[in-house]
Design a protein around this motif. Structure first.
Motif, PDB file in Angstrom:
ATOM      1  N   MET A 108     -27.910  -0.298   7.982  1.00 52.02           N
ATOM      2  CA  MET A 108     -28.438   0.019   9.306  1.00 52.02           C
ATOM      3  C   MET A 108     -27.602   1.123   9.959  1.00 52.02           C
ATOM      4  O   MET A 108     -26.387   1.169   9.789  1.00 52.02           O
ATOM      5  CB  MET A 108     -28.437  -1.232  10.190  1.00 52.02           C
ATOM      6  CG  MET A 108     -28.914  -1.021  11.614  1.00 52.02           C
ATOM      7  SD  MET A 108     -30.569  -0.307  11.672  1.00 52.02           S
ATOM      8  CE  MET A 108     -30.634   0.302  13.343  1.00 52.02           C
ATOM      9  N   THR A 109     -28.246   1.995  10.677  1.00 48.85           N
ATOM     10  CA  THR A 109     -27.573   3.114  11.328  1.00 48.85           C
ATOM     11  C   THR A 109     -26.619   2.623  12.420  1.00 48.85           C
ATOM     12  O   THR A 109     -27.007   1.873  13.314  1.00 48.85           O
ATOM     13  CB  THR A 109     -28.605   4.058  11.957  1.00 48.85           C
ATOM     14  OG1 THR A 109     -29.589   4.398  10.974  1.00 48.85           O
ATOM     15  CG2 THR A 109     -27.935   5.323  12.465  1.00 48.85           C
ATOM     16  N   ALA A 110     -25.363   3.051  12.315  1.00 51.88           N
ATOM     17  CA  ALA A 110     -24.386   2.728  13.351  1.00 51.88           C
ATOM     18  C   ALA A 110     -24.578   3.653  14.541  1.00 51.88           C
ATOM     19  O   ALA A 110     -25.236   4.691  14.449  1.00 51.88           O
ATOM     20  CB  ALA A 110     -22.974   2.864  12.799  1.00 51.88           C
ATOM     21  N   TYR A 111     -24.002   3.288  15.675  1.00 54.54           N
ATOM     22  CA  TYR A 111     -24.100   4.135  16.860  1.00 54.54           C
ATOM     23  C   TYR A 111     -22.745   4.209  17.551  1.00 54.54           C
ATOM     24  O   TYR A 111     -22.019   3.230  17.659  1.00 54.54           O
ATOM     25  CB  TYR A 111     -25.186   3.636  17.825  1.00 54.54           C
ATOM     26  CG  TYR A 111     -25.076   2.190  18.246  1.00 54.54           C
ATOM     27  CD1 TYR A 111     -24.543   1.842  19.488  1.00 54.54           C
ATOM     28  CD2 TYR A 111     -25.524   1.165  17.418  1.00 54.54           C
ATOM     29  CE1 TYR A 111     -24.457   0.510  19.885  1.00 54.54           C
ATOM     30  CE2 TYR A 111     -25.440  -0.164  17.803  1.00 54.54           C
ATOM     31  CZ  TYR A 111     -24.902  -0.485  19.030  1.00 54.54           C
ATOM     32  OH  TYR A 111     -24.806  -1.808  19.422  1.00 54.54           O
ATOM     33  N   SER A 112     -22.401   5.422  17.970  1.00 51.25           N
ATOM     34  CA  SER A 112     -21.120   5.702  18.598  1.00 51.25           C
ATOM     35  C   SER A 112     -21.335   6.584  19.816  1.00 51.25           C
ATOM     36  O   SER A 112     -22.453   7.018  20.086  1.00 51.25           O
ATOM     37  CB  SER A 112     -20.181   6.371  17.592  1.00 51.25           C
ATOM     38  OG  SER A 112     -19.902   5.494  16.509  1.00 51.25           O
ATOM     39  N   LEU A 113     -20.256   6.867  20.546  1.00 43.70           N
ATOM     40  CA  LEU A 113     -20.371   7.560  21.824  1.00 43.70           C
ATOM     41  C   LEU A 113     -19.474   8.782  21.867  1.00 43.70           C
ATOM     42  O   LEU A 113     -18.278   8.708  21.564  1.00 43.70           O
ATOM     43  CB  LEU A 113     -19.991   6.616  22.970  1.00 43.70           C
ATOM     44  CG  LEU A 113     -19.958   7.235  24.380  1.00 43.70           C
ATOM     45  CD1 LEU A 113     -21.337   7.698  24.809  1.00 43.70           C
ATOM     46  CD2 LEU A 113     -19.392   6.234  25.391  1.00 43.70           C
ATOM     47  N   VAL A 118     -31.812  -0.965  22.186  1.00 38.12           N
ATOM     48  CA  VAL A 118     -32.764  -0.315  21.289  1.00 38.12           C
ATOM     49  C   VAL A 118     -32.248  -0.330  19.856  1.00 38.12           C
ATOM     50  O   VAL A 118     -32.994  -0.634  18.906  1.00 38.12           O
ATOM     51  CB  VAL A 118     -33.047   1.122  21.753  1.00 38.12           C
ATOM     52  CG1 VAL A 118     -33.743   1.917  20.667  1.00 38.12           C
ATOM     53  CG2 VAL A 118     -33.880   1.118  23.028  1.00 38.12           C
ATOM     54  N   MET A 119     -30.968  -0.003  19.681  1.00 42.69           N
ATOM     55  CA  MET A 119     -30.414   0.000  18.326  1.00 42.69           C
ATOM     56  C   MET A 119     -30.451  -1.381  17.704  1.00 42.69           C
ATOM     57  O   MET A 119     -30.709  -1.531  16.496  1.00 42.69           O
ATOM     58  CB  MET A 119     -28.977   0.534  18.359  1.00 42.69           C
ATOM     59  CG  MET A 119     -28.864   2.000  18.743  1.00 42.69           C
ATOM     60  SD  MET A 119     -29.782   3.159  17.679  1.00 42.69           S
ATOM     61  CE  MET A 119     -28.961   2.937  16.115  1.00 42.69           C
ATOM     62  N   SER A 120     -30.201  -2.411  18.491  1.00 40.30           N
ATOM     63  CA  SER A 120     -30.280  -3.787  17.980  1.00 40.30           C
ATOM     64  C   SER A 120     -31.698  -4.148  17.563  1.00 40.30           C
ATOM     65  O   SER A 120     -31.921  -4.786  16.533  1.00 40.30           O
ATOM     66  CB  SER A 120     -29.774  -4.771  19.050  1.00 40.30           C
ATOM     67  OG  SER A 120     -28.412  -4.575  19.326  1.00 40.30           O
ATOM     68  N   GLU A 121     -32.665  -3.721  18.369  1.00 43.88           N
ATOM     69  CA  GLU A 121     -34.067  -3.988  18.044  1.00 43.88           C
ATOM     70  C   GLU A 121     -34.499  -3.251  16.779  1.00 43.88           C
ATOM     71  O   GLU A 121     -35.223  -3.785  15.945  1.00 43.88           O
ATOM     72  CB  GLU A 121     -34.957  -3.598  19.224  1.00 43.88           C
ATOM     73  CG  GLU A 121     -34.784  -4.518  20.436  1.00 43.88           C
ATOM     74  CD  GLU A 121     -35.443  -3.967  21.685  1.00 43.88           C
ATOM     75  OE1 GLU A 121     -36.045  -2.871  21.604  1.00 43.88           O
ATOM     76  OE2 GLU A 121     -35.356  -4.615  22.750  1.00 43.88           O
ATOM     77  N   LEU A 122     -34.026  -2.016  16.622  1.00 40.44           N
ATOM     78  CA  LEU A 122     -34.338  -1.258  15.419  1.00 40.44           C
ATOM     79  C   LEU A 122     -33.713  -1.900  14.189  1.00 40.44           C
ATOM     80  O   LEU A 122     -34.303  -1.903  13.090  1.00 40.44           O
ATOM     81  CB  LEU A 122     -33.854   0.179  15.557  1.00 40.44           C
ATOM     82  CG  LEU A 122     -34.601   1.065  16.561  1.00 40.44           C
ATOM     83  CD1 LEU A 122     -33.915   2.417  16.711  1.00 40.44           C
ATOM     84  CD2 LEU A 122     -36.063   1.241  16.159  1.00 40.44           C
ATOM     85  N   LYS A 123     -32.530  -2.474  14.358  1.00 38.30           N
ATOM     86  CA  LYS A 123     -31.872  -3.155  13.252  1.00 38.30           C
ATOM     87  C   LYS A 123     -32.689  -4.376  12.821  1.00 38.30           C
ATOM     88  O   LYS A 123     -32.902  -4.616  11.620  1.00 38.30           O
ATOM     89  CB  LYS A 123     -30.468  -3.583  13.656  1.00 38.30           C
ATOM     90  CG  LYS A 123     -29.705  -4.318  12.568  1.00 38.30           C
ATOM     91  CD  LYS A 123     -28.303  -4.680  13.027  1.00 38.30           C
ATOM     92  CE  LYS A 123     -27.546  -5.423  11.930  1.00 38.30           C
ATOM     93  NZ  LYS A 123     -26.174  -5.776  12.358  1.00 38.30           N
ATOM     94  N   VAL A 124     -33.168  -5.139  13.795  1.00 43.18           N
ATOM     95  CA  VAL A 124     -33.996  -6.303  13.492  1.00 43.18           C
ATOM     96  C   VAL A 124     -35.284  -5.885  12.790  1.00 43.18           C
ATOM     97  O   VAL A 124     -35.716  -6.495  11.795  1.00 43.18           O
ATOM     98  CB  VAL A 124     -34.306  -7.100  14.781  1.00 43.18           C
ATOM     99  CG1 VAL A 124     -35.355  -8.179  14.511  1.00 43.18           C
ATOM    100  CG2 VAL A 124     -33.037  -7.721  15.349  1.00 43.18           C
ATOM    101  N   ALA A 125     -35.896  -4.817  13.304  1.00 41.26           N
ATOM    102  CA  ALA A 125     -37.138  -4.347  12.711  1.00 41.26           C
ATOM    103  C   ALA A 125     -36.931  -3.871  11.275  1.00 41.26           C
ATOM    104  O   ALA A 125     -37.780  -4.040  10.402  1.00 41.26           O
ATOM    105  CB  ALA A 125     -37.715  -3.216  13.557  1.00 41.26           C
ATOM    106  N   ALA A 126     -35.756  -3.265  11.021  1.00 43.73           N
ATOM    107  CA  ALA A 126     -35.477  -2.756   9.683  1.00 43.73           C
ATOM    108  C   ALA A 126     -35.266  -3.893   8.689  1.00 43.73           C
ATOM    109  O   ALA A 126     -35.525  -3.756   7.495  1.00 43.73           O
ATOM    110  CB  ALA A 126     -34.245  -1.851   9.711  1.00 43.73           C
TER     111      ALA A 126
END
Length: 332
Positions: free
Chosen positions: A1-6, A324-332
């Motif tokens: 799953m794609t990680a996300y950073s700032l 959003v990233m968490s939801e995309l992870k679940v969907a993936a």
């Protein structure tokens, strides 16, 4: 799953101070840490009244001290401005203070104009081999392999994660040859994104640092509870880009309703181009934008750029991004 950073340039807003910008940086990093962001990066810029991250290693220490688990680093240090030994010592010190948490992204742009470069008492190197050689020298100090004849203290043996940054295919080629992770500045220079990623993945050579390619790409996210609110928040960054492109950078301005439309077709087209790797809107709109970007690039990590005038609105944007990233992870 794609990680996300700032990515945080530590913006100084109109009516604000450097002290407040630095306090906001620590607070924002704490917030990102709680939301599950992988890392917090800041970047070296000089001679800009609207950016408080010029002393990048000092800001990294300030933010790392305010957090406990999130990785903290530079995205990046502009190596032509410094001797590799000085950077080895600075980041070796950071690694000693915050072991296992320090990243060092390296870029070859000066992060300033010619006037500021002269004020830093550095001559801009035009030799295309200078940057790769500086990277190798820096690696040698961290490895303490004796090749330089100098042992960096602190620095020798430091476990700092090195990254190569870029906005062209040059950095992709270097990162691939050295077997290092690669970060592309698509949040403001999107043109060579696809070509750079393809070159990096094709030519990657495994190394002691990295067994397989790891690509990060910058992506602007301005998220709010409605599309209209997000569009308004994004106007501060739009004003900043126009000011920079017209040679008049300054402190971050408050949001301005209808700003993009006020520029006319040519100005709007400039913004559409430079900010094409962006998602602006409600959670649903942002989710579609992020999903499309991931599908297009297949990046391992998104570096979220989100310069928003109001600090609380910026924190809310990060909350939506994490959701959003968490939801995309679940969907993936």
């Amino acid at each position: 799953m794609t990680a996300y950073s700032l990515l945080d340039l530590v913006p100084v807003v109109e009516g604000g101070t450097v002290s407040q910008a630095l306090a906001n940086a620590a607070d924002l990093a704490q917030h990102a840490e709680a939301l599950g962001f992988s890392r917090y990066w800041t970047a070296e810029h000089h001679g800009m009244t609207g950016i408080a991250s010029a002393a990048t290693s000092v800001v990294i220490g300030h933010v790392a001290a305010a957090t406990s688990t999130i990785r903290v680093g530079a995205g990046g240090i502009m190596l032509p401005n410094h001797s590799p030994l000085i950077i080895a010592e600075q980041f070796g010190t950071l690694d000693a203070l915050f072991p296992g948490r320090i990243d060092l992204g390296l870029g070859r742009a000066p992060g300033s104009d010619q006037k500021v470069a002269r004020a830093m008492r550095r001559t801009l190197e035009t030799d295309s081999n200078a940057f790769p050689q500086d990277v190798l020298e820096l690696q040698s100090y961290f490895a303490d392999d004796g090749k330089t004849g100098i042992s960096a203290t602190p620095g020798a043996g430091a476990k700092v994660d090195l990254w190569i940054l870029g906005s062209s295919t040059f950095g992709a080629q270097l990162a691939a040859a050295l077997g290092l992770p690669y970060a592309f500045a698509s949040h403001f220079a999107p043109d060579a994104l696809d070509a750079a990623i393809a070159i990096y993945r094709r030519d990657f050579r495994p190394s002691a640092a990295l067994a397989k390619p790891h690509v990060m790409a910058g992506f602007n996210i301005f998220a709010a509870d409605s599309d209209e609110e997000a569009e308004l928040l994004a106007s501060s960054q739009q004003q900043a880009f126009v000011a920079l492109r017209t040679g008049n950078p300054g402190k971050m301005k408050p949001p301005l309703a209808g700003y993009r439309q006020s520029l006319g077709a040519q100005g709007a087209a400039i913004l559409d181009h430079v900010l094409q790797c962006s998602a602006v809107g409600s959670p649903a709109t942002v989710a579609r934008g992020i999903a499309a970007f991931i599908e297009r690039t297949g990046v391992d990590e998104i570096m979220v750029a989100s310069s928003i005038y109001d600090h609380d609105a910026r924190k809310r944007s990060l909350e939506i991004t994490a959701e959003v990233m968490s939801e995309l992870k679940v969907a993936a």
